[in-house]
Design a protein around this motif. Sequence first.
Motif, mmCIF file in Angstrom:
data_model
loop_
_atom_site.group_PDB
_atom_site.id
_atom_site.type_symbol
_atom_site.label_atom_id
_atom_site.label_comp_id
_atom_site.label_asym_id
_atom_site.label_seq_id
_atom_site.Cartn_x
_atom_site.Cartn_y
_atom_site.Cartn_z
ATOM 1 N N ARG A 1 18.162 -12.626 68.242
ATOM 2 C CA ARG A 1 18.540 -13.998 67.918
ATOM 3 C C ARG A 1 19.011 -14.037 66.479
ATOM 4 O O ARG A 1 18.396 -13.429 65.597
ATOM 5 N N VAL A 2 20.096 -14.762 66.227
ATOM 6 C CA VAL A 2 20.516 -15.069 64.860
ATOM 7 C C VAL A 2 20.786 -16.564 64.824
ATOM 8 O O VAL A 2 21.441 -17.106 65.723
ATOM 9 N N VAL B 1 7.523 -19.285 80.398
ATOM 10 C CA VAL B 1 8.981 -19.377 80.414
ATOM 11 C C VAL B 1 9.400 -20.825 80.145
ATOM 12 O O VAL B 1 10.392 -21.092 79.460
ATOM 13 N N ALA B 2 8.616 -21.777 80.647
ATOM 14 C CA ALA B 2 8.955 -23.193 80.440
ATOM 15 C C ALA B 2 8.951 -23.522 78.944
ATOM 16 O O ALA B 2 9.816 -24.263 78.445
ATOM 17 N N GLU B 3 7.976 -22.949 78.228
ATOM 18 C CA GLU B 3 7.909 -23.189 76.781
ATOM 19 C C GLU B 3 9.142 -22.597 76.091
ATOM 20 O O GLU B 3 9.749 -23.241 75.225
ATOM 21 N N ALA B 4 9.517 -21.376 76.489
ATOM 22 C CA ALA B 4 10.706 -20.747 75.897
ATOM 23 C C ALA B 4 11.959 -21.574 76.228
ATOM 24 O O ALA B 4 12.860 -21.715 75.394
ATOM 25 N N ARG B 5 12.003 -22.136 77.437
ATOM 26 C CA ARG B 5 13.154 -22.965 77.809
ATOM 27 C C ARG B 5 13.234 -24.195 76.876
ATOM 28 O O ARG B 5 14.311 -24.612 76.466
ATOM 29 N N GLY B 6 12.077 -24.733 76.546
ATOM 30 C CA GLY B 6 12.041 -25.882 75.624
ATOM 31 C C GLY B 6 12.602 -25.523 74.249
ATOM 32 O O GLY B 6 13.337 -26.303 73.646
ATOM 33 N N TRP B 7 12.280 -24.319 73.760
ATOM 34 C CA TRP B 7 12.850 -23.885 72.479
ATOM 35 C C TRP B 7 14.366 -23.794 72.595
ATOM 36 O O TRP B 7 15.094 -24.217 71.697
ATOM 37 N N ALA C 1 15.541 -17.865 78.999
ATOM 38 C CA ALA C 1 14.153 -18.219 78.669
ATOM 39 C C ALA C 1 13.170 -17.072 78.955
ATOM 40 O O ALA C 1 12.270 -16.812 78.143
ATOM 41 N N ALA C 2 13.325 -16.385 80.084
ATOM 42 C CA ALA C 2 12.366 -15.316 80.411
ATOM 43 C C ALA C 2 12.444 -14.201 79.366
ATOM 44 O O ALA C 2 11.414 -13.639 78.951
ATOM 45 N N ALA C 3 13.652 -13.880 78.909
ATOM 46 C CA ALA C 3 13.811 -12.814 77.906
ATOM 47 C C ALA C 3 13.244 -13.253 76.549
ATOM 48 O O ALA C 3 12.695 -12.424 75.808
ATOM 49 N N VAL C 4 13.369 -14.521 76.217
ATOM 50 C CA VAL C 4 12.796 -15.023 74.953
ATOM 51 C C VAL C 4 11.267 -14.965 75.026
ATOM 52 O O VAL C 4 10.600 -14.528 74.081
ATOM 53 N N ARG C 5 10.717 -15.362 76.177
ATOM 54 C CA ARG C 5 9.257 -15.294 76.308
ATOM 55 C C ARG C 5 8.777 -13.849 76.139
ATOM 56 O O ARG C 5 7.817 -13.565 75.439
ATOM 57 N N GLU C 6 9.516 -12.918 76.748
ATOM 58 C CA GLU C 6 9.148 -11.496 76.644
ATOM 59 C C GLU C 6 9.283 -11.010 75.196
ATOM 60 O O GLU C 6 8.438 -10.268 74.702
ATOM 61 N N ALA C 7 10.330 -11.418 74.501
ATOM 62 C CA ALA C 7 10.522 -11.003 73.101
ATOM 63 C C ALA C 7 9.314 -11.430 72.257
ATOM 64 O O ALA C 7 8.869 -10.685 71.376
ATOM 65 N N PHE C 8 8.780 -12.586 72.549
ATOM 66 C CA PHE C 8 7.671 -13.098 71.744
ATOM 67 C C PHE C 8 6.325 -12.471 72.122
ATOM 68 O O PHE C 8 5.289 -12.873 71.596
ATOM 69 N N GLU C 9 6.351 -11.469 73.016
ATOM 70 C CA GLU C 9 5.149 -10.657 73.220
ATOM 71 C C GLU C 9 5.031 -9.593 72.133
ATOM 72 O O GLU C 9 3.986 -8.991 71.950
ATOM 73 N N ASP C 10 6.142 -9.338 71.421
ATOM 74 C CA ASP C 10 6.164 -8.297 70.387
ATOM 75 C C ASP C 10 5.310 -8.725 69.187
ATOM 76 O O ASP C 10 5.522 -9.819 68.630
ATOM 77 N N PRO C 11 4.358 -7.884 68.777
ATOM 78 C CA PRO C 11 3.486 -8.266 67.655
ATOM 79 C C PRO C 11 4.251 -8.529 66.362
ATOM 80 O O PRO C 11 3.857 -9.396 65.573
#
Length: 208
Positions: A96-97, A61-67, A38-48
């Motif tokens: 992600r694929v 991170v909680a939101e990314a965990r939900g995804w 989750a933390a890495a997904v949240r960080e990935a979504f900082e990318d414009p």
Amino acid sequence: MPYLVAPAIPAGALAATGQPTLPVAGGALLRPWLLTDAAAVREAFEDPAIQRWHMRRADSVAEARGWIEAWQSEWASETGAHWALVDAESDTLWGRVALKSFALRDGTAEIAYWTVPSARGRGLCPGAAAVVTRWALHERGFHRVELEHSTANHASCRVAVKAGFVAEGIRRGAWLHADGRHDVHLHARVRSPRPGPSGGGPAATGAG
Ligand SMILES: CC(C)(COP(=O)(O)OP(=O)(O)OC[C@H]1O[C@@H](n2cnc3c(N)ncnc32)[C@H](O)[C@@H]1OP(=O)(O)O)[C@@H](O)C(=O)NCCC(=O)NCCS
């Protein structure tokens, strides 16, 4: 009312087995998502670029965990299959694929993807997309995998072409982005006889 045509993939056939881990050239691995990603997904979504083309951001991170929980649940419900693309040695998240929008009766699915900025430009995404598509078409009975991207997303079009997806046309104004409506380029790969022992990279015809 009974259907007159047997489904391409019988209900229950996918969920009866575990979601596989698939190796990808370049030292990568496609593995099912873990909540600890989750933390890495949240960080990935900082990318414009990821925000621009996926039209979302992750505020916690909680939101990314939900995804991730939602992605994980799609395997059991036979509606999709979502993989983390990771460094096979360190398990660092590279991307992600996903195969989503399963239509088991017709044997169709849609592919989606992103890679983190530090992993780009190495052909990882086309390689991973080709692996997932080959698995779907030749191991799991899908007949057609579709790939769509905004016509303004040239990097994604390159992924489609390099992964062997043939361009089929443009869906005008189909997606609403932050900057307005975008035309959408539709590509697809359709199952063909199994590739030979050379590994059968994507054929020029876009056949699987
Ligand atoms: C599109 C994307 C998945 C490509 O992944 P990738 O693993 O870098 O794929 P490739 O290495 O094959 O590069 C594809 C194209 O990206 C461009 N590119 C190359 N290096 C790049 C870099 N360092 N940074 C950004 N784009 C780069 C090039 O146009 C390349 O095509 P080319 O090889 O013909 O020159 C990735 O750029 C990404 O996640 N973008 C943001 C999210 C996105 O667009 N998702 C798809 C939505 S449909």
